[in-house]
Write a protein that holds these residues in place. Structure first.
Motif, PDB file in Angstrom:
ATOM      1  N   THR A   1      35.804  45.982  32.659  1.00  0.00           N
ATOM      2  CA  THR A   1      37.021  46.100  33.458  1.00  0.00           C
ATOM      3  C   THR A   1      36.867  45.177  34.662  1.00  0.00           C
ATOM      4  O   THR A   1      36.044  45.433  35.549  1.00  0.00           O
ATOM      5  CB  THR A   1      37.250  47.535  33.928  1.00  0.00           C
ATOM      6  OG1 THR A   1      37.340  48.401  32.792  1.00  0.00           O
ATOM      7  CG2 THR A   1      38.540  47.642  34.738  1.00  0.00           C
ATOM      8  N   ARG A   2      37.635  44.108  34.706  1.00  0.00           N
ATOM      9  CA  ARG A   2      37.504  43.137  35.787  1.00  0.00           C
ATOM     10  C   ARG A   2      38.324  43.578  36.995  1.00  0.00           C
ATOM     11  O   ARG A   2      39.496  43.890  36.864  1.00  0.00           O
ATOM     12  CB  ARG A   2      37.933  41.743  35.309  1.00  0.00           C
ATOM     13  CG  ARG A   2      36.995  41.183  34.251  1.00  0.00           C
ATOM     14  CD  ARG A   2      37.416  39.805  33.758  1.00  0.00           C
ATOM     15  NE  ARG A   2      36.391  39.264  32.858  1.00  0.00           N
ATOM     16  CZ  ARG A   2      36.347  39.512  31.566  1.00  0.00           C
ATOM     17  NH1 ARG A   2      37.278  40.269  31.008  1.00  0.00           N
ATOM     18  NH2 ARG A   2      35.384  39.009  30.818  1.00  0.00           N
ATOM     19  N   ASP A   3      37.685  43.578  38.152  1.00  0.00           N
ATOM     20  CA  ASP A   3      38.297  44.053  39.387  1.00  0.00           C
ATOM     21  C   ASP A   3      39.013  42.898  40.078  1.00  0.00           C
ATOM     22  O   ASP A   3      38.382  42.036  40.688  1.00  0.00           O
ATOM     23  CB  ASP A   3      37.207  44.639  40.289  1.00  0.00           C
ATOM     24  CG  ASP A   3      37.765  45.224  41.569  1.00  0.00           C
ATOM     25  OD1 ASP A   3      38.995  45.194  41.745  1.00  0.00           O
ATOM     26  OD2 ASP A   3      36.968  45.707  42.396  1.00  0.00           O
ATOM     27  N   ALA A   4      40.340  42.894  39.998  1.00  0.00           N
ATOM     28  CA  ALA A   4      41.120  41.799  40.575  1.00  0.00           C
ATOM     29  C   ALA A   4      41.044  41.760  42.095  1.00  0.00           C
ATOM     30  O   ALA A   4      41.344  40.728  42.713  1.00  0.00           O
ATOM     31  CB  ALA A   4      42.585  41.919  40.137  1.00  0.00           C
ATOM     32  N   ALA A   5      40.623  42.849  42.711  1.00  0.00           N
ATOM     33  CA  ALA A   5      40.513  42.893  44.170  1.00  0.00           C
ATOM     34  C   ALA A   5      39.221  42.247  44.662  1.00  0.00           C
ATOM     35  O   ALA A   5      39.069  42.007  45.858  1.00  0.00           O
ATOM     36  CB  ALA A   5      40.589  44.340  44.657  1.00  0.00           C
ATOM     37  N   HIS A   6      38.299  41.970  43.759  1.00  0.00           N
ATOM     38  CA  HIS A   6      37.018  41.356  44.132  1.00  0.00           C
ATOM     39  C   HIS A   6      36.806  40.115  43.273  1.00  0.00           C
ATOM     40  O   HIS A   6      36.236  40.178  42.195  1.00  0.00           O
ATOM     41  CB  HIS A   6      35.870  42.350  43.946  1.00  0.00           C
ATOM     42  CG  HIS A   6      35.944  43.517  44.862  1.00  0.00           C
ATOM     43  ND1 HIS A   6      36.742  44.609  44.617  1.00  0.00           N
ATOM     44  CD2 HIS A   6      35.330  43.758  46.060  1.00  0.00           C
ATOM     45  CE1 HIS A   6      36.617  45.473  45.602  1.00  0.00           C
ATOM     46  NE2 HIS A   6      35.772  44.981  46.490  1.00  0.00           N
TER      47      HIS A   6
ATOM     48  N   PHE B   1      30.490  37.600  32.401  1.00  0.00           N
ATOM     49  CA  PHE B   1      29.708  38.664  33.017  1.00  0.00           C
ATOM     50  C   PHE B   1      30.601  39.748  33.605  1.00  0.00           C
ATOM     51  O   PHE B   1      30.114  40.695  34.194  1.00  0.00           O
ATOM     52  CB  PHE B   1      28.795  38.086  34.101  1.00  0.00           C
ATOM     53  CG  PHE B   1      27.466  37.603  33.586  1.00  0.00           C
ATOM     54  CD1 PHE B   1      27.384  36.648  32.589  1.00  0.00           C
ATOM     55  CD2 PHE B   1      26.277  38.082  34.108  1.00  0.00           C
ATOM     56  CE1 PHE B   1      26.161  36.188  32.114  1.00  0.00           C
ATOM     57  CE2 PHE B   1      25.047  37.643  33.644  1.00  0.00           C
ATOM     58  CZ  PHE B   1      24.986  36.702  32.644  1.00  0.00           C
ATOM     59  N   GLY B   2      31.923  39.600  33.471  1.00  0.00           N
ATOM     60  CA  GLY B   2      32.839  40.679  33.842  1.00  0.00           C
ATOM     61  C   GLY B   2      33.535  40.545  35.177  1.00  0.00           C
ATOM     62  O   GLY B   2      33.879  41.556  35.798  1.00  0.00           O
ATOM     63  N   ASN B   3      33.794  39.308  35.635  1.00  0.00           N
ATOM     64  CA  ASN B   3      34.416  39.099  36.942  1.00  0.00           C
ATOM     65  C   ASN B   3      35.758  38.383  36.834  1.00  0.00           C
ATOM     66  O   ASN B   3      35.986  37.614  35.898  1.00  0.00           O
ATOM     67  CB  ASN B   3      33.490  38.246  37.822  1.00  0.00           C
ATOM     68  CG  ASN B   3      32.131  38.874  38.025  1.00  0.00           C
ATOM     69  OD1 ASN B   3      31.923  39.669  38.923  1.00  0.00           O
ATOM     70  ND2 ASN B   3      31.180  38.519  37.163  1.00  0.00           N
ATOM     71  N   CYS B   4      36.622  38.625  37.794  1.00  0.00           N
ATOM     72  CA  CYS B   4      37.814  37.806  37.972  1.00  0.00           C
ATOM     73  C   CYS B   4      37.401  36.540  38.722  1.00  0.00           C
ATOM     74  O   CYS B   4      36.716  36.613  39.745  1.00  0.00           O
ATOM     75  CB  CYS B   4      38.877  38.549  38.778  1.00  0.00           C
ATOM     76  SG  CYS B   4      39.699  39.859  37.855  1.00  0.00           S
ATOM     77  N   VAL B   5      37.819  35.379  38.220  1.00  0.00           N
ATOM     78  CA  VAL B   5      37.387  34.101  38.789  1.00  0.00           C
ATOM     79  C   VAL B   5      38.608  33.218  39.061  1.00  0.00           C
ATOM     80  O   VAL B   5      39.488  33.094  38.212  1.00  0.00           O
ATOM     81  CB  VAL B   5      36.425  33.357  37.842  1.00  0.00           C
ATOM     82  CG1 VAL B   5      35.868  32.113  38.522  1.00  0.00           C
ATOM     83  CG2 VAL B   5      35.293  34.260  37.382  1.00  0.00           C
TER      84      VAL B   5
END
Length: 252
Positions: A117-122, A147-151
């Motif tokens: 679950t990618r955290d759009a706030a981070h 690795f599971g991040n919003c970029v």
């Protein structure tokens, strides 16, 4: 020990219910697959949250194929092979048809982990000084994403036209971790480091004329940065920057 038993033991260690010596012993005894040319670590995912990443350069296409398939059958997470060429990819597809090749980033990957679950706030923000730095940036971007991040990315905003960087100030202020990728003299990392209170990971690239010494000049400039909170990875190491940015982003 089975994978489930080791996973349980590691959870208990994190909760403080198991002594460190016992947890270390369990990890030391964790199985790996002997493939004659490689010893594939199938418990990397349990320890670090991501299956072992394959460094394809120097390996034959057949070796990359067999390691990739072994990881495919023994893990649930996303898979990644860095510094791969098309011949590596063609062999991997023989056993894992769903694998994807990104020619710019030179990555073979499989985006399959439905648990993420990618955290759009981070968000992780990736900046490049020039267009020539994009291959390294794309390696960092895909690594961090898998690795599971919003970029988010902002490319070609180097100090030679610094107004281009200032146009991205809202993105810089909103980012949780910033990766700055630059060749030549590598000045962009110091400038960005002076504009934000967030961690900055600097990546020197081998882009530049003769006196850049294939990225050594940018590396030394970044290591000598006077801006606070700037760390540096090795020359052209987009993967290392993406992985480190992911770890920092998830801590925050």
């Amino acid at each position: 020990m089975t994978e489930e038993e080791i996973a349980r033991l590691l959870r208990e260690y994190k909760e403080g219910n198991v002594a460190e010596a016992e947890a270390v012993k369990a990890i030391a005894e964790a199985p790996f697959e002997e493939m004659r040319f490689a010893e594939v670590d199938h418990h990397r995912e349990l320890r670090q949250g991501m299956p072992e990443v394959i460094y394809a350069a120097g390996k034959t296409p057949e070796q990359v194929r067999d390691i990739f398939y072994s990881l495919y059958t023994h893990s649930k997470g996303n898979l990644l092979a860095t510094r791969a060429d098309r011949s590596h990819y063609e062999r991997v597809q023989e056993k894992v048809p769903a694998a994807v090749y990104d020619e710019t980033a030179r990555l073979i990957y499989l985006d399959r982990d439905t648990r993420i679950t990618r955290d759009a706030a981070h968000k992780i923000l990736i900046l490049t000084a020039g267009t020539s730095d994009i291959p390294v940036a794309e390696e960092a971007r895909l690594t961090a994403y898998l690795f599971g991040n919003c970029v988010e990315t902002c490319y070609d905003c180097g100090v030679a036209g610094i107004h281009r960087l200032f146009a991205h100030l809202p993105a810089i202020k909103a980012a949780n971790v910033i990766v700055v990728i630059a060749g030549m003299e590598g000045a962009l990392a110091s400038v960005v480091g002076g504009l934000t209170d967030k961690p900055v990971i600097a990546v020197p690239t081998s882009v530049g004329y003769g006196a850049s010494f294939h990225g050594v000049a940018a590396l030394l400039s970044m290591l000598n940065s006077c801006a606070m909170g700037v760390s540096v990875v090795n020359i052209d190491n987009g993967f290392g920057a993406g992985a480190l940015a992911s770890k920092i982003n998830k801590l925050r």
